[in-house]
Design an enzyme around this catalytic site. Structure first.
Site, PDB file in Angstrom:
ATOM      1  N   ASP A 132      -6.679  -0.734   5.213  1.00 39.17           N
ATOM      2  CA  ASP A 132      -5.890  -1.827   5.798  1.00 39.17           C
ATOM      3  C   ASP A 132      -4.609  -1.309   6.465  1.00 39.17           C
ATOM      4  O   ASP A 132      -4.079  -1.918   7.397  1.00 39.17           O
ATOM      5  CB  ASP A 132      -5.469  -2.848   4.727  1.00 39.17           C
ATOM      6  CG  ASP A 132      -6.516  -3.107   3.663  1.00 39.17           C
ATOM      7  OD1 ASP A 132      -7.321  -2.200   3.382  1.00 39.17           O
ATOM      8  OD2 ASP A 132      -6.508  -4.200   3.098  1.00 39.17           O
ATOM      9  N   SER A 165     -10.667 -11.658  -2.396  1.00 41.10           N
ATOM     10  CA  SER A 165     -11.154 -10.508  -3.177  1.00 41.10           C
ATOM     11  C   SER A 165     -12.072 -10.969  -4.294  1.00 41.10           C
ATOM     12  O   SER A 165     -11.608 -11.559  -5.289  1.00 41.10           O
ATOM     13  CB  SER A 165      -9.986  -9.725  -3.762  1.00 41.10           C
ATOM     14  OG  SER A 165     -10.495  -8.646  -4.526  1.00 41.10           O
ATOM     15  N   ASP A 183       2.802  -3.347   3.706  1.00 43.75           N
ATOM     16  CA  ASP A 183       2.383  -4.521   4.481  1.00 43.75           C
ATOM     17  C   ASP A 183       3.460  -5.103   5.389  1.00 43.75           C
ATOM     18  O   ASP A 183       3.219  -6.101   6.071  1.00 43.75           O
ATOM     19  CB  ASP A 183       1.877  -5.611   3.531  1.00 43.75           C
ATOM     20  CG  ASP A 183       0.528  -5.239   2.972  1.00 43.75           C
ATOM     21  OD1 ASP A 183      -0.320  -4.748   3.742  1.00 43.75           O
ATOM     22  OD2 ASP A 183       0.309  -5.435   1.761  1.00 43.75           O
ATOM     23  N   ARG A 215     -14.028  -6.504   5.463  1.00 43.70           N
ATOM     24  CA  ARG A 215     -12.710  -6.607   6.085  1.00 43.70           C
ATOM     25  C   ARG A 215     -12.100  -5.225   6.305  1.00 43.70           C
ATOM     26  O   ARG A 215     -11.386  -4.992   7.268  1.00 43.70           O
ATOM     27  CB  ARG A 215     -11.768  -7.519   5.292  1.00 43.70           C
ATOM     28  CG  ARG A 215     -10.585  -7.940   6.169  1.00 43.70           C
ATOM     29  CD  ARG A 215      -9.804  -9.149   5.697  1.00 43.70           C
ATOM     30  NE  ARG A 215      -9.339  -9.078   4.352  1.00 43.70           N
ATOM     31  CZ  ARG A 215      -9.847  -9.762   3.330  1.00 43.70           C
ATOM     32  NH1 ARG A 215     -10.864 -10.595   3.509  1.00 43.70           N
ATOM     33  NH2 ARG A 215      -9.373  -9.640   2.103  1.00 43.70           N
ATOM     34  N   THR A 217     -12.907   1.799  -4.422  1.00 40.93           N
ATOM     35  CA  THR A 217     -12.664   0.494  -3.800  1.00 40.93           C
ATOM     36  C   THR A 217     -11.735  -0.339  -4.668  1.00 40.93           C
ATOM     37  O   THR A 217     -11.695  -0.169  -5.888  1.00 40.93           O
ATOM     38  CB  THR A 217     -13.967  -0.278  -3.536  1.00 40.93           C
ATOM     39  OG1 THR A 217     -13.683  -1.306  -2.572  1.00 40.93           O
ATOM     40  CG2 THR A 217     -14.538  -0.925  -4.795  1.00 40.93           C
ATOM     41  N   TRP A 249     -10.498  -3.891   9.665  1.00 39.58           N
ATOM     42  CA  TRP A 249      -9.134  -3.322   9.800  1.00 39.58           C
ATOM     43  C   TRP A 249      -9.201  -1.961  10.502  1.00 39.58           C
ATOM     44  O   TRP A 249      -8.382  -1.643  11.359  1.00 39.58           O
ATOM     45  CB  TRP A 249      -8.468  -3.135   8.437  1.00 39.58           C
ATOM     46  CG  TRP A 249      -8.085  -4.358   7.625  1.00 39.58           C
ATOM     47  CD1 TRP A 249      -8.186  -4.475   6.266  1.00 39.58           C
ATOM     48  CD2 TRP A 249      -7.484  -5.586   8.070  1.00 39.58           C
ATOM     49  NE1 TRP A 249      -7.708  -5.696   5.850  1.00 39.58           N
ATOM     50  CE2 TRP A 249      -7.265  -6.393   6.935  1.00 39.58           C
ATOM     51  CE3 TRP A 249      -7.112  -6.092   9.326  1.00 39.58           C
ATOM     52  CZ2 TRP A 249      -6.696  -7.674   7.001  1.00 39.58           C
ATOM     53  CZ3 TRP A 249      -6.553  -7.370   9.396  1.00 39.58           C
ATOM     54  CH2 TRP A 249      -6.341  -8.141   8.251  1.00 39.58           C
TER      55      TRP A 249
HETATM   56  N1  GLY Z   1      -4.728  -6.225   3.103  1.00 40.57           N
HETATM   57  C1  GLY Z   1      -5.383  -6.960   2.108  1.00 40.57           C
HETATM   58  C2  GLY Z   1      -6.659  -7.587   2.500  1.00 40.57           C
HETATM   59  O1  GLY Z   1      -7.220  -7.356   3.527  1.00 40.57           O
HETATM   60  O2  GLY Z   1      -7.140  -8.356   1.700  1.00 40.57           O
END
Ligand code: GLY
Length: 411
Positions: A177, A381, A112, A249, A237, A253
């Protein structure tokens, strides 16, 4: 004669669209909301070790520390407000928060670093040209590149992934992501002249396109590889509804990431893929009328079974994810630049429709509320039972970016 009048009418209509892409004043309203919220945020929270990220159920801001993936978004939001307003007070706040992340240039713990450093230092360098930021960006890319495995042809996202069914643990997970972190590598190649960063980014994109996507261009969230052979071990997942579902999401991404890889390479295979991803969103039967997606496109649908503890009765309505919508809008406004005719209009209209919804009181918070973030109704999440129907700093970041792209857009 009739043709002459038709020509004049079309010419003036086109001119009007070109001159006034933002006839509804979306950009002004969005940045005005941001300026109000962020003025509160800046005066309330001054500890440069605590990065605003979300809000608790009482609307109080929550924070993360320097190692978390979201630290770069707050300075990034401040840079966008500065870019819009040209007001030095936002610049000095953005500089302060950006520079607080300096140590992250050596962070090799996860993928990240692209989010963390490109959204902060990347914008800082773009808007100030400060040479010391350039060195930090190149070092950040070096740190990210340490996670690239040439046998797999990808950058390792996390150190470990535990399947939700508890049956397996993997040591080379790659998540969709990760496409977002490639922007840092392309930038570092331009800044340093070293093509290696760019080559890694292209290889990672190739591998992701091959292994993450289904024929309908929905994406698996996590692909687990054997680090020694490069073989795909499983597709699952982490944050989506089920292994075979389309986590909203993640879709965003991917769309954003592949659009950027096309921008950087000019290779049509990446453009074709991004267009398919855009069409997946736009034509999806399960996209609500306001164009803000459910947190996963397949929640509660037949054929999609979660491996985590899901209790449908907990939700009166399926939560939306404004962050996915904001990322999608920004990506579509970039993708619009590389397509023509009906496709251009279609992508632009969808991006605009999303911005209109996000700018409405349904999604934009009243000043002084919502942990001082602009947008409401995002999801971090649900499988991890974290950050459900809350503001998220990255929703704000991509919303402001989309507004700036919208402002600059010309047909
Ligand atoms: N990269 C983590 C998210 O999108 O939650």
């Amino acid at each position: 004669m009739r043709f002459f009048f038709l020509f004049v009418a079309v010419f003036f209509a086109a001119h009007l669209v070109a001159a006034k892409p933002d006839s509804a004043g979306l950009v002004k309203a969005g940045f005005s909301a941001a300026e109000k919220q962020y003025a509160y945020m800046l005066s309330a929270y001054t500890d440069l070790k605590l990065y605003p990220r979300s809000a608790d159920p009482n609307g109080k801001t929550t924070f993360t520390t320097i190692g978390d993936w979201t630290g770069g978004f707050w300075p990034g939001c401040l840079w966008y407000v500065y870019e819009y307003s040209n007001d030095e007070k936002w610049k000095s706040a953005a500089v302060k928060w950006t520079e607080s992340l300096e140590k992250n240039q050596f962070n090799t713990n996860h993928h990240d670093i692209g989010f963390m450093m490109n959204c902060s230092y990347g914008n800082a360098y773009r808007l100030t040209g400060n040479e010391s930021y350039k060195r930090i960006l190149i070092q950040s890319a070096k740190s990210l590149a340490t996670r690239f495995n040439p046998v797999v042809g990808a950058i390792k996202s996390w150190e470990v992934f535990h399947s939700w069914d508890g049956k397996a643990v993997y040591n080379f997970p790659v998540i969709i992501d990760n496409m977002m972190n490639l922007e840092l590598l392309f930038l570092a190649s331009k800044l340093s002249g070293d093509a290696n960063f760019r080559n890694i980014a292209i290889k990672h994109a190739e591998t992701t396109l091959k292994n993450h996507y289904r024929p309908d261009y929905s994406s698996f969230h996590v692909v687990n590889y054997d680090a020694k052979t490069g073989k795909v071990l499983s597709r699952e997942t982490a944050q989506g509804f089920s292994d075979n579902s389309a986590w909203s999401r993640g879709q965003a991404w991917g769309l954003y990431g592949f659009t950027n890889v096309y921008k950087e390479t000019g290779q049509k295979r990446f453009l074709r893929a991004a267009i398919k991803m855009a069409e997946f969103y736009i034509n999806n039967h399960n996209l609500p009328a306001d164009k803000i997606p459910y947190w996963d496109f397949n929640v509660n649908q037949a054929g999609y079974t979660p491996n985590w503890k899901y209790d449908a009765s907990r939700f009166k309505e399926i939560p939306r994810d404004a962050s996915a919508a904001a990322i999608t809008s920004s990506a579509l406004l970039e993708l619009c630049r590389y397509v023509n005719g009906r496709q251009k209009e279609q992508f632009f209209s969808m991006a605009k429709a999303i911005l209109q919804s996000l700018s409405s009181p349904q999604y934009t918070a009243a000043p002084g509320t919502n942990g001082y973030f602009v947008l409401k109704h995002s999801v971090g999440s649900i499988p991890h039972n974290g950050e459900i129907d809350v503001p998220l700093v990255y929703a704000d970041y991509y919303y402001l970016e989309a507004l700036l792209r919208f402002k600059r857009f010309r047909f």
